[in-house]
Design a protein around this motif. Structure first.
Motif, PDB file in Angstrom:
ATOM      1  N   ARG A  59       0.896  -1.139   0.060  1.00 24.27           N
ATOM      2  CA  ARG A  59      -0.029   0.062  -0.128  1.00 24.27           C
ATOM      3  C   ARG A  59       0.862   1.261   0.122  1.00 24.27           C
ATOM      4  NH1 ARG A  59      -4.682  -1.773  -1.572  1.00 24.27           N
ATOM      5  NH2 ARG A  59      -5.503  -3.269  -0.269  1.00 24.27           N
ATOM      6  N   GLY A  60       2.114   1.502   0.170  1.00 23.95           N
ATOM      7  CA  GLY A  60       2.996   2.301   0.303  1.00 23.95           C
ATOM      8  C   GLY A  60       2.755   3.090   1.277  1.00 23.95           C
ATOM      9  N   LEU A  61       2.590   2.513   2.529  1.00 21.86           N
ATOM     10  CA  LEU A  61       2.208   3.275   3.786  1.00 21.86           C
ATOM     11  C   LEU A  61       3.690   4.032   4.317  1.00 21.86           C
ATOM     12  CD1 LEU A  61      -0.463   1.364   5.660  1.00 21.86           C
ATOM     13  CD2 LEU A  61      -0.748   3.336   4.599  1.00 21.86           C
ATOM     14  N   GLY A  62       4.572   3.459   4.173  1.00 20.20           N
ATOM     15  CA  GLY A  62       5.823   4.144   4.363  1.00 20.20           C
ATOM     16  C   GLY A  62       6.024   5.444   3.756  1.00 20.20           C
ATOM     17  N   PHE A  63       5.717   5.459   2.300  1.00 19.20           N
ATOM     18  CA  PHE A  63       5.770   6.789   1.548  1.00 19.20           C
ATOM     19  C   PHE A  63       4.806   7.776   2.315  1.00 19.20           C
ATOM     20  CE2 PHE A  63       4.152   9.471  -1.791  1.00 19.20           C
ATOM     21  CZ  PHE A  63       5.291  10.095  -2.056  1.00 19.20           C
ATOM     22  N   VAL A  64       3.746   7.061   2.493  1.00 18.83           N
ATOM     23  CA  VAL A  64       2.545   8.110   3.090  1.00 18.83           C
ATOM     24  C   VAL A  64       3.026   8.957   4.413  1.00 18.83           C
ATOM     25  CG1 VAL A  64       0.259   8.450   3.769  1.00 18.83           C
ATOM     26  CG2 VAL A  64       0.659   7.016   1.784  1.00 18.83           C
ATOM     27  N   VAL A  65       3.618   7.981   5.201  1.00 18.33           N
ATOM     28  CA  VAL A  65       4.222   8.334   6.556  1.00 18.33           C
ATOM     29  C   VAL A  65       5.238   9.350   6.214  1.00 18.33           C
ATOM     30  CG1 VAL A  65       5.273   7.650   8.744  1.00 18.33           C
ATOM     31  CG2 VAL A  65       3.370   6.409   7.852  1.00 18.33           C
ATOM     32  N   GLY A  66       6.144   9.161   5.410  1.00 16.19           N
ATOM     33  CA  GLY A  66       7.319  10.098   5.044  1.00 16.19           C
ATOM     34  C   GLY A  66       6.790  11.328   4.531  1.00 16.19           C
ATOM     35  N   ALA A  67       5.753  11.175   3.524  1.00 17.11           N
ATOM     36  CA  ALA A  67       5.306  12.667   2.965  1.00 17.11           C
ATOM     37  C   ALA A  67       4.587  13.412   4.176  1.00 17.11           C
ATOM     38  CB  ALA A  67       4.444  12.087   1.798  1.00 17.11           C
TER      39      ALA A  67
END
Length: 160
Positions: free
Chosen positions: A31-39
């Motif tokens: 789901r790309g949640l790591g990217f979402v948290v970073g963004a």
């Protein structure tokens, strides 16, 4: 005997936890949640800096970057704040931050919901699996989709 039973229960709990963490890791990656948290962290930092700049000197406004960071965090989590901007720029930034917060909240909620309903249990296959196995799974999925498409075409043809 009682000690053996406790040890077995602990082993069962740890095994279940390991499976759950593996599923969670796959879901986060998928789901790309790591990217979402970073963004979201970057948006919060930039939002706090912008608000500190736009609302500097306003009555009852948070003072300092740390307080503005807290304010942005409360805004992004939809908890609100006791201070609302008075400058046009501050209001515009607040609107954009709130919009981002609602979108991210919805995205994270959907990702977690898919985890709880088990949609991510079987896909994607473990990274440890052999590439041939992954290709075989993809091939089976593709064949199933082709079969469904052929069936739909046949139904459309008969209906015409």
């Amino acid at each position: 005997m009682l000690r053996l039973t406790r040890g077995t229960n602990l082993l069962r709990i740890l095994t279940s936890l390991n499976r759950g963490l593996r599923t969670l890791r796959r879901t986060l990656r998928r789901r790309g949640l790591g990217f979402v948290v970073g963004a979201t962290a970057l948006v919060a930092l930039a939002g706090a800096a912008g608000m500190a700049s736009f609302e500097a000197g306003q009555t009852n406004a948070p003072q300092g970057f740390g307080q503005w960071l807290y304010w942005v965090g409360m805004l992004l989590t939809s908890l609100g704040s006791e201070y609302w901007p008075v400058t046009a720029e501050g209001r515009a930034l607040t609107f954009l931050l709130a919009l981002y917060g609602f979108a991210v909240f919805g995205y994270i909620t959907a990702a977690l919901a898919s985890l709880f309903v088990g949609a991510d249990q079987d896909w994607p296959p473990d990274e440890d699996d052999d590439e041939e196995v992954n290709n075989e799974v993809l091939h089976r999925e593709l064949q199933a989709l082709r079969g469904e498409i052929a069936g739909l075409r046949e139904e459309v043809r008969r209906a015409s």
